[in-house]
Design a protein around this motif. Structure first.
Motif, PDB file in Angstrom:
ATOM      1  N   LYS A   8       0.770  -1.231  -0.071  1.00 36.92           N
ATOM      2  CA  LYS A   8      -0.102   0.028   0.019  1.00 36.92           C
ATOM      3  C   LYS A   8       0.739   1.354   0.022  1.00 36.92           C
ATOM      4  O   LYS A   8       0.464   2.045  -0.807  1.00 36.92           O
ATOM      5  CB  LYS A   8      -0.979   0.100   1.218  1.00 36.92           C
ATOM      6  N   SER A   9       2.024   1.287   0.593  1.00 30.58           N
ATOM      7  CA  SER A   9       2.936   2.493   0.746  1.00 30.58           C
ATOM      8  C   SER A   9       3.714   2.784  -0.407  1.00 30.58           C
ATOM      9  O   SER A   9       3.809   3.870  -0.962  1.00 30.58           O
ATOM     10  CB  SER A   9       3.823   2.248   2.075  1.00 30.58           C
ATOM     11  N   LYS A  10       3.846   1.652  -1.204  1.00 31.81           N
ATOM     12  CA  LYS A  10       4.481   1.598  -2.426  1.00 31.81           C
ATOM     13  C   LYS A  10       3.465   2.212  -3.550  1.00 31.81           C
ATOM     14  O   LYS A  10       4.246   2.976  -4.516  1.00 31.81           O
ATOM     15  CB  LYS A  10       5.227   0.233  -2.922  1.00 31.81           C
ATOM     16  N   ALA A  11       2.332   1.541  -3.429  1.00 32.14           N
ATOM     17  CA  ALA A  11       1.182   2.080  -4.515  1.00 32.14           C
ATOM     18  C   ALA A  11       0.920   3.703  -4.271  1.00 32.14           C
ATOM     19  O   ALA A  11       0.961   4.422  -4.973  1.00 32.14           O
ATOM     20  CB  ALA A  11       0.228   1.288  -4.281  1.00 32.14           C
ATOM     21  N   LYS A  12       0.928   4.123  -3.010  1.00 27.77           N
ATOM     22  CA  LYS A  12       0.815   5.484  -2.671  1.00 27.77           C
ATOM     23  C   LYS A  12       2.203   6.169  -3.160  1.00 27.77           C
ATOM     24  O   LYS A  12       1.691   7.348  -3.885  1.00 27.77           O
ATOM     25  CB  LYS A  12       0.666   5.806  -1.302  1.00 27.77           C
ATOM     26  N   GLN A  13       3.243   5.673  -3.049  1.00 28.18           N
ATOM     27  CA  GLN A  13       4.304   6.476  -3.652  1.00 28.18           C
ATOM     28  C   GLN A  13       4.193   6.681  -5.067  1.00 28.18           C
ATOM     29  O   GLN A  13       4.848   7.331  -5.813  1.00 28.18           O
ATOM     30  CB  GLN A  13       5.695   5.763  -3.131  1.00 28.18           C
ATOM     31  N   LEU A  14       3.952   5.455  -5.824  1.00 23.17           N
ATOM     32  CA  LEU A  14       3.714   5.476  -7.122  1.00 23.17           C
ATOM     33  C   LEU A  14       2.943   6.545  -7.733  1.00 23.17           C
ATOM     34  O   LEU A  14       2.893   7.035  -8.777  1.00 23.17           O
ATOM     35  CB  LEU A  14       3.426   3.977  -7.860  1.00 23.17           C
ATOM     36  N   LEU A  21       5.555  13.318 -12.342  1.00 28.29           N
ATOM     37  CA  LEU A  21       6.010  12.879 -13.854  1.00 28.29           C
ATOM     38  C   LEU A  21       5.144  13.748 -14.683  1.00 28.29           C
ATOM     39  O   LEU A  21       5.554  14.439 -15.544  1.00 28.29           O
ATOM     40  CB  LEU A  21       5.884  11.591 -14.023  1.00 28.29           C
ATOM     41  N   TYR A  22       3.899  13.888 -14.341  1.00 22.50           N
ATOM     42  CA  TYR A  22       3.057  15.010 -15.147  1.00 22.50           C
ATOM     43  C   TYR A  22       3.740  16.279 -15.088  1.00 22.50           C
ATOM     44  O   TYR A  22       3.667  16.977 -16.025  1.00 22.50           O
ATOM     45  CB  TYR A  22       1.595  14.827 -14.513  1.00 22.50           C
ATOM     46  N   VAL A  37       9.436  10.010 -23.109  1.00 23.00           N
ATOM     47  CA  VAL A  37       9.409   8.706 -22.369  1.00 23.00           C
ATOM     48  C   VAL A  37       8.448   9.081 -21.048  1.00 23.00           C
ATOM     49  O   VAL A  37       7.611   8.192 -20.812  1.00 23.00           O
ATOM     50  CB  VAL A  37      10.743   8.416 -21.583  1.00 23.00           C
ATOM     51  N   VAL A  38       8.390  10.311 -20.576  1.00 25.41           N
ATOM     52  CA  VAL A  38       7.296  10.710 -19.449  1.00 25.41           C
ATOM     53  C   VAL A  38       6.025  10.619 -19.931  1.00 25.41           C
ATOM     54  O   VAL A  38       4.974   9.977 -19.298  1.00 25.41           O
ATOM     55  CB  VAL A  38       7.916  12.012 -18.890  1.00 25.41           C
ATOM     56  N   ALA A  39       5.773  11.037 -21.339  1.00 28.04           N
ATOM     57  CA  ALA A  39       4.515  10.862 -21.572  1.00 28.04           C
ATOM     58  C   ALA A  39       3.947   9.569 -21.868  1.00 28.04           C
ATOM     59  O   ALA A  39       2.569   9.257 -21.561  1.00 28.04           O
ATOM     60  CB  ALA A  39       4.319  11.821 -23.113  1.00 28.04           C
ATOM     61  N   VAL A  40       4.673   8.694 -22.303  1.00 22.20           N
ATOM     62  CA  VAL A  40       4.208   7.288 -22.569  1.00 22.20           C
ATOM     63  C   VAL A  40       3.907   6.546 -21.188  1.00 22.20           C
ATOM     64  O   VAL A  40       3.064   5.927 -20.952  1.00 22.20           O
ATOM     65  CB  VAL A  40       5.435   6.565 -23.265  1.00 22.20           C
ATOM     66  N   LEU A  67       5.969  -2.964 -15.386  1.00 21.20           N
ATOM     67  CA  LEU A  67       6.270  -1.883 -16.366  1.00 21.20           C
ATOM     68  C   LEU A  67       6.117  -0.359 -15.635  1.00 21.20           C
ATOM     69  O   LEU A  67       7.051   0.308 -16.296  1.00 21.20           O
ATOM     70  CB  LEU A  67       5.237  -2.285 -17.479  1.00 21.20           C
ATOM     71  N   ILE A  68       5.061  -0.245 -15.101  1.00 20.67           N
ATOM     72  CA  ILE A  68       4.861   0.922 -14.376  1.00 20.67           C
ATOM     73  C   ILE A  68       6.280   1.720 -13.704  1.00 20.67           C
ATOM     74  O   ILE A  68       6.876   2.830 -13.835  1.00 20.67           O
ATOM     75  CB  ILE A  68       3.370   1.525 -13.687  1.00 20.67           C
ATOM     76  N   PRO A  69       6.500   0.972 -12.400  1.00 26.41           N
ATOM     77  CA  PRO A  69       7.705   1.267 -11.830  1.00 26.41           C
ATOM     78  C   PRO A  69       9.275   1.425 -12.670  1.00 26.41           C
ATOM     79  O   PRO A  69       9.908   2.318 -12.304  1.00 26.41           O
ATOM     80  CB  PRO A  69       8.118   0.016 -10.696  1.00 26.41           C
ATOM     81  N   LEU A  70       9.132   0.596 -13.550  1.00 27.18           N
ATOM     82  CA  LEU A  70      10.301   0.659 -14.467  1.00 27.18           C
ATOM     83  C   LEU A  70      10.246   1.827 -15.356  1.00 27.18           C
ATOM     84  O   LEU A  70      11.429   2.488 -15.302  1.00 27.18           O
ATOM     85  CB  LEU A  70      10.749  -0.735 -15.515  1.00 27.18           C
ATOM     86  N   GLY A  71       9.012   2.186 -15.793  1.00 27.64           N
ATOM     87  CA  GLY A  71       8.930   3.333 -16.474  1.00 27.64           C
ATOM     88  C   GLY A  71       9.192   4.596 -15.855  1.00 27.64           C
ATOM     89  O   GLY A  71       9.882   5.620 -16.411  1.00 27.64           O
ATOM     90  N   ILE A  72       8.690   4.586 -14.540  1.00 27.55           N
ATOM     91  CA  ILE A  72       8.969   5.697 -13.518  1.00 27.55           C
ATOM     92  C   ILE A  72      10.523   5.645 -13.283  1.00 27.55           C
ATOM     93  O   ILE A  72      10.921   6.962 -13.644  1.00 27.55           O
ATOM     94  CB  ILE A  72       8.181   5.649 -12.468  1.00 27.55           C
ATOM     95  N   PHE A  73      11.085   4.739 -13.113  1.00 29.27           N
ATOM     96  CA  PHE A  73      12.446   4.876 -12.915  1.00 29.27           C
ATOM     97  C   PHE A  73      13.314   5.517 -14.255  1.00 29.27           C
ATOM     98  O   PHE A  73      14.144   6.393 -13.969  1.00 29.27           O
ATOM     99  CB  PHE A  73      12.951   3.384 -12.445  1.00 29.27           C
ATOM    100  N   LEU A  74      12.857   4.992 -15.295  1.00 30.94           N
ATOM    101  CA  LEU A  74      13.756   5.569 -16.653  1.00 30.94           C
ATOM    102  C   LEU A  74      13.496   6.829 -16.613  1.00 30.94           C
ATOM    103  O   LEU A  74      14.274   7.658 -16.978  1.00 30.94           O
ATOM    104  CB  LEU A  74      13.166   4.461 -17.617  1.00 30.94           C
ATOM    105  N   ALA A  75      11.943   7.425 -16.732  1.00 39.31           N
ATOM    106  CA  ALA A  75      11.715   8.732 -16.873  1.00 39.31           C
ATOM    107  C   ALA A  75      12.351   9.612 -15.862  1.00 39.31           C
ATOM    108  O   ALA A  75      12.934  10.592 -16.205  1.00 39.31           O
ATOM    109  CB  ALA A  75      10.129   8.802 -16.817  1.00 39.31           C
ATOM    110  N   LEU A  76      12.571   9.256 -14.794  1.00 38.97           N
ATOM    111  CA  LEU A  76      13.219  10.134 -13.655  1.00 38.97           C
ATOM    112  C   LEU A  76      14.756  10.287 -13.986  1.00 38.97           C
ATOM    113  O   LEU A  76      15.375  11.385 -13.522  1.00 38.97           O
ATOM    114  CB  LEU A  76      12.916   9.657 -12.260  1.00 38.97           C
ATOM    115  N   LYS A  77      15.246   9.135 -14.459  1.00 40.99           N
ATOM    116  CA  LYS A  77      16.682   9.235 -14.843  1.00 40.99           C
ATOM    117  C   LYS A  77      16.995  10.062 -16.205  1.00 40.99           C
ATOM    118  O   LYS A  77      18.056  10.688 -15.875  1.00 40.99           O
ATOM    119  CB  LYS A  77      17.294   7.943 -15.103  1.00 40.99           C
ATOM    120  N   LEU A  78      16.145  10.087 -16.825  1.00 45.75           N
ATOM    121  CA  LEU A  78      16.386  11.085 -18.204  1.00 45.75           C
ATOM    122  C   LEU A  78      16.097  12.443 -17.849  1.00 45.75           C
ATOM    123  O   LEU A  78      16.612  13.399 -18.452  1.00 45.75           O
ATOM    124  CB  LEU A  78      15.291  10.538 -19.295  1.00 45.75           C
TER     125      LEU A  78
END
Length: 127
Positions: A8-14, A21-22, A37-40, A67-78
């Motif tokens: 639940k805490s991880k979901a809230k963080q996501l 990201l928005y 990447v962020v838009a996707v 997929l969503i956590p990996l996408g968030i990680f990649l987007a934040l790295k860029l």
């Protein structure tokens, strides 16, 4: 029980990261390649359509969990760290306003559904 609390805490963080990201997407200094990447990622996270439908046991939620956590990680790295920090600060301010916006959005969607139902009822009576 502890595992559910952790999930639940991880979901809230996501959820908060999607708002960040928005804001990163709207930031004028975000590089164009990061914006793509962020838009996707934001589009996929908010979309009701998944690559693997949720009704498929286990696999249906696997894409959301991976997929969503990996996408968030990649987007934040860029994105440059200064932009991310600025957007996180803004997101924490907007969190309270976001709930009000969500409620307003639900009211508007409800009005559209009501109008569509009235139109369908009128068309069925007419023909």
């Amino acid at each position: 029980m502890r595992f559910l609390t952790l999930l639940k805490s991880k979901a809230k963080q996501l959820k908060s990261e999607i708002l960040v990201l928005y804001l990163v997407l709207k930031h004028p200094k975000t590089p164009w390649y990061a914006k793509i990447v962020v838009a996707v990622v934001v589009g996929y996270a908010l979309s009701p359509i998944d690559l693997i439908p949720d009704f498929i046991p286990v696999l249906g939620y696997l894409d959301d969990l991976i997929l969503i956590p990996l996408g968030i990680f990649l987007a934040l790295k860029l994105v440059p760290q200064s932009i991310v920090l600025e957007c996180r600060a803004k997101a924490s301010e907007l969190h309270i306003k976001f709930k009000k916006i969500l409620m307003s959005g639900l009211v508007i969607v409800g009005i559209w559904i009501l109008l569509a139902a009235i139109a369908i009822f009128w068309l069925l009576r007419r023909f």
